[in-house]
Design a protein around this motif. Structure first.
Motif, PDB file in Angstrom:
ATOM      1  N   HIS A  25      -1.505  12.057 -19.212  1.00 44.76           N
ATOM      2  CA  HIS A  25      -0.418  11.798 -20.155  1.00 44.76           C
ATOM      3  C   HIS A  25      -0.728  10.633 -21.102  1.00 44.76           C
ATOM      4  O   HIS A  25       0.187  10.007 -21.644  1.00 44.76           O
ATOM      5  N   GLY A  26      -2.011  10.347 -21.295  1.00 49.02           N
ATOM      6  CA  GLY A  26      -2.419   9.447 -22.355  1.00 49.02           C
ATOM      7  C   GLY A  26      -2.503   7.987 -22.000  1.00 49.02           C
ATOM      8  O   GLY A  26      -2.659   7.149 -22.902  1.00 49.02           O
ATOM      9  N   LEU A  27      -2.431   7.629 -20.712  1.00 47.27           N
ATOM     10  CA  LEU A  27      -2.543   6.225 -20.327  1.00 47.27           C
ATOM     11  C   LEU A  27      -3.941   5.943 -19.785  1.00 47.27           C
ATOM     12  O   LEU A  27      -4.419   6.637 -18.877  1.00 47.27           O
ATOM     13  N   PRO A  28      -4.631   4.937 -20.307  1.00 44.57           N
ATOM     14  CA  PRO A  28      -6.026   4.672 -19.932  1.00 44.57           C
ATOM     15  C   PRO A  28      -6.120   3.858 -18.644  1.00 44.57           C
ATOM     16  O   PRO A  28      -6.147   2.632 -18.659  1.00 44.57           O
ATOM     17  N   VAL A  29      -6.206   4.531 -17.506  1.00 47.77           N
ATOM     18  CA  VAL A  29      -6.207   3.825 -16.228  1.00 47.77           C
ATOM     19  C   VAL A  29      -7.443   4.128 -15.390  1.00 47.77           C
ATOM     20  O   VAL A  29      -7.461   3.819 -14.198  1.00 47.77           O
ATOM     21  N   THR A  30      -8.482   4.700 -15.998  1.00 47.11           N
ATOM     22  CA  THR A  30      -9.690   4.996 -15.232  1.00 47.11           C
ATOM     23  C   THR A  30     -10.651   3.819 -15.178  1.00 47.11           C
ATOM     24  O   THR A  30     -11.505   3.751 -14.288  1.00 47.11           O
ATOM     25  N   ASP A  31     -10.551   2.887 -16.132  1.00 46.72           N
ATOM     26  CA  ASP A  31     -11.366   1.668 -16.129  1.00 46.72           C
ATOM     27  C   ASP A  31     -10.481   0.536 -16.622  1.00 46.72           C
ATOM     28  O   ASP A  31     -10.354   0.306 -17.823  1.00 46.72           O
TER      29      ASP A  31
ATOM     30  N   ALA B 188      12.592   1.673   0.097  1.00 46.88           N
ATOM     31  CA  ALA B 188      12.255   1.152  -1.234  1.00 46.88           C
ATOM     32  C   ALA B 188      11.680  -0.255  -1.187  1.00 46.88           C
ATOM     33  O   ALA B 188      11.186  -0.751  -2.206  1.00 46.88           O
ATOM     34  N   SER B 189      11.740  -0.917  -0.045  1.00 48.38           N
ATOM     35  CA  SER B 189      11.333  -2.320   0.021  1.00 48.38           C
ATOM     36  C   SER B 189       9.865  -2.477   0.387  1.00 48.38           C
ATOM     37  O   SER B 189       9.234  -1.561   0.906  1.00 48.38           O
ATOM     38  N   MET B 190       9.328  -3.669   0.112  1.00 50.40           N
ATOM     39  CA  MET B 190       7.987  -4.085   0.516  1.00 50.40           C
ATOM     40  C   MET B 190       6.898  -3.188  -0.067  1.00 50.40           C
ATOM     41  O   MET B 190       5.797  -3.094   0.463  1.00 50.40           O
ATOM     42  N   GLY B 191       7.232  -2.519  -1.179  1.00 47.99           N
ATOM     43  CA  GLY B 191       6.248  -1.706  -1.893  1.00 47.99           C
ATOM     44  C   GLY B 191       5.960  -2.321  -3.249  1.00 47.99           C
ATOM     45  O   GLY B 191       5.894  -3.548  -3.397  1.00 47.99           O
ATOM     46  N   ALA B 192       5.799  -1.477  -4.264  1.00 47.15           N
ATOM     47  CA  ALA B 192       5.463  -1.942  -5.612  1.00 47.15           C
ATOM     48  C   ALA B 192       6.337  -1.211  -6.625  1.00 47.15           C
ATOM     49  O   ALA B 192       6.629  -0.029  -6.468  1.00 47.15           O
ATOM     50  N   LEU B 193       6.743  -1.934  -7.659  1.00 47.14           N
ATOM     51  CA  LEU B 193       7.517  -1.336  -8.741  1.00 47.14           C
ATOM     52  C   LEU B 193       7.247  -2.119 -10.016  1.00 47.14           C
ATOM     53  O   LEU B 193       7.362  -3.349 -10.030  1.00 47.14           O
ATOM     54  N   GLY B 194       6.898  -1.402 -11.078  1.00 49.01           N
ATOM     55  CA  GLY B 194       6.635  -2.089 -12.338  1.00 49.01           C
ATOM     56  C   GLY B 194       6.179  -1.145 -13.418  1.00 49.01           C
ATOM     57  O   GLY B 194       6.575   0.024 -13.454  1.00 49.01           O
ATOM     58  N   TRP B 195       5.318  -1.648 -14.307  1.00 54.61           N
ATOM     59  CA  TRP B 195       5.024  -1.000 -15.582  1.00 54.61           C
ATOM     60  C   TRP B 195       3.525  -0.884 -15.779  1.00 54.61           C
ATOM     61  O   TRP B 195       2.761  -1.820 -15.490  1.00 54.61           O
ATOM     62  N   VAL B 196       3.102   0.273 -16.291  1.00 50.63           N
ATOM     63  CA  VAL B 196       1.702   0.521 -16.644  1.00 50.63           C
ATOM     64  C   VAL B 196       1.657   0.905 -18.113  1.00 50.63           C
ATOM     65  O   VAL B 196       2.362   1.822 -18.546  1.00 50.63           O
ATOM     66  N   ALA B 197       0.860   0.198 -18.884  1.00 47.34           N
ATOM     67  CA  ALA B 197       0.739   0.463 -20.319  1.00 47.34           C
ATOM     68  C   ALA B 197      -0.724   0.291 -20.723  1.00 47.34           C
ATOM     69  O   ALA B 197      -1.520  -0.286 -19.975  1.00 47.34           O
ATOM     70  N   PRO B 198      -1.112   0.776 -21.901  1.00 48.54           N
ATOM     71  CA  PRO B 198      -2.489   0.573 -22.350  1.00 48.54           C
ATOM     72  C   PRO B 198      -2.859  -0.908 -22.370  1.00 48.54           C
ATOM     73  O   PRO B 198      -2.222  -1.708 -23.032  1.00 48.54           O
TER      74      PRO B 198
END
Length: 408
Positions: free
Chosen positions: A66-72, A344-354
């Protein structure tokens, strides 16, 4: 069959929700403030531990498609074809998913089974600001909180960790308790208010079919910017008074517990770092969350080339400050001692962007199902921990959330 289930969820396009949990303003923790009112959902991925497979690889492939650069992550332009529509993505990873990635037991079943164990939601920009749905507000009521264990059972679990430390099984184990309360009305305004609590660096919400998460976390699990990765573990708590601050700074027990986790986080980041680049930038800084002082450190490193989001999640999930040391051994004790899943606790929640990733650790986090609220709280247990004090500390961490949720 498990792969087919995951693929079908990947294809789910467009906003989702149920009548009892309507969507409103998109307010994902760590999303750019200027974007939060101008986002529209394009696609989402749900994964559960029962699906099997590798959730880290699954979410990396989904976001890349979906267009997000997360391989490197060290060089986000690698193999990236820009997609001007995409702003970024919400990413949620449960503690159970993190344990799955670590090859550890995932613990008791979640008391909030409507929540998936991994959620990724891709958002595009819209020219029309989003806002309230126009529904008439319904009266808000929260019933009494029912804990999954009694103070006596919590204290007994602390003593069990003492015994494990005495045998040399572990050095520290984080124990977490759960409580639930019935409610009526729309939970999203109450969950949204959590973001206003003092120190809620990762304040915000995420919603789906029949569930919602509200976060007021102060803790960074992992952040990546310009090829640099960092984490900010929190360990050590006292009342936010002048005497409490002095006591936290002077406590040999809290400092030893904190440094143990800092060392664990240094080890986790070493799996991602260029050789020799892991540094402790700040050690045992005292900061405030609501009416509590907490000790926080910052550990960072230069990312090695070629590491993607999947590598990152495998290295840091679940977070060391909410598991213990050694991490794998601590996870086995957590699974055996805690009365309810961490949900839902003790995990991770946030944002990924280019070019940027920022995930908070989901402490101080509440989940809503259509008729019930869930919250979790706990603390790290070391040889010097007092069982009664640990029970009181968990209650102090939960108190601001309970108080806010019960207001109309």
């Amino acid at each position: 069959m498990a792969r087919r289930k995951s693929t079908e969820r990947t294809r789910k396009i467009g906003p989702s929700g149920v009548e009892t949990l309507p969507h409103r303003v998109i307010d994902v923790p760590a999303a750019p403030p200027g974007c939060r009112h101008r986002l529209t959902e394009r696609a989402r991925l749900h994964w559960r531990t029962s699906d099997g497979g590798d959730p880290a690889a699954t979410v990396q492939a989904f976001l890349t498609a979906h267009g997000l650069p997360v391989t490197d992550l060290a060089d986000p332009t690698t193999g990236h074809h820009p997609d001007d529509r995409t702003c970024g993505a919400a990413l949620y990873v449960s503690a159970a998913a993190g344990a799955h990635l670590a090859g550890a037991p995932t613990g008791p079943p979640s008391p909030a089974p409507a929540l998936p164990d991994l959620v990724a939601v891709v958002y595009d920009h819209t020219d029309t600001p989003t806002g309230p749905t126009g529904r008439h507000p319904t009266p808000w009521w929260v019933g009494p909180w029912q804990p999954s264990w009694t103070p006596h059972a919590h204290a007994a679990a602390v003593r069990a960790v003492h015994a494990a430390i005495g045998r040399g099984d572990v050095y520290q184990v984080n124990l977490v308790g759960h409580a639930a309360a019935r409610y009526t009305g729309d939970p999203l305004p109450a969950l949204s208010r959590l973001a206003a609590l003092p120190g809620a660096r990762y304040g915000g919400t995420l919603t789906g079919d029949g569930w919602a998460i509200g976060c007021a976390s102060p803790e960074t699990l992992v952040e990546v910017t310009a090829g640099r990765v960092l984490t900010r573990p929190i360990k050590g708590t006292r009342p936010a008074t002048a005497a409490g601050r002095r006591d936290l700074l002077a406590s040999a027990k809290e400092r030893a517990e904190h440094i143990m986790i800092v060392d664990l986080e240094r080890h986790d980041l070493a799996h991602l770092a260029r050789t020799g680049t892991v540094t402790v930038d700040e050690l045992y800084a005292v900061r405030r969350w609501c009416d509590l002082w907490q000790a926080e450190s910052t550990v960072s490193a230069t990312l090695a080339d070629g590491l993607g989001l999947a590598d990152l999640l495998r290295a840091v999930c679940p977070g060391g400050s909410v598991t213990g040391a050694p991490k794998l051994a601590a996870l086995h004790h957590i699974a055996a001692l805690e009365p309810a899943g961490r949900g839902a606790s003790m995990g991770a929640l946030g944002w990924v962007a280019p070019g940027h990733l920022d995930l908070g650790l989901t402490i101080r986090t509440v989940a809503a199902e259509p008729d019930r609220l869930h919250l979790w709280a706990g603390g790290g247990i070391t040889w010097d921990s007092d069982p009664d004090a640990e029970v009181a500390e968990a209650a102090a961490k939960a108190a601001p959330l309970r108080a806010l949720l019960t207001t109309g």
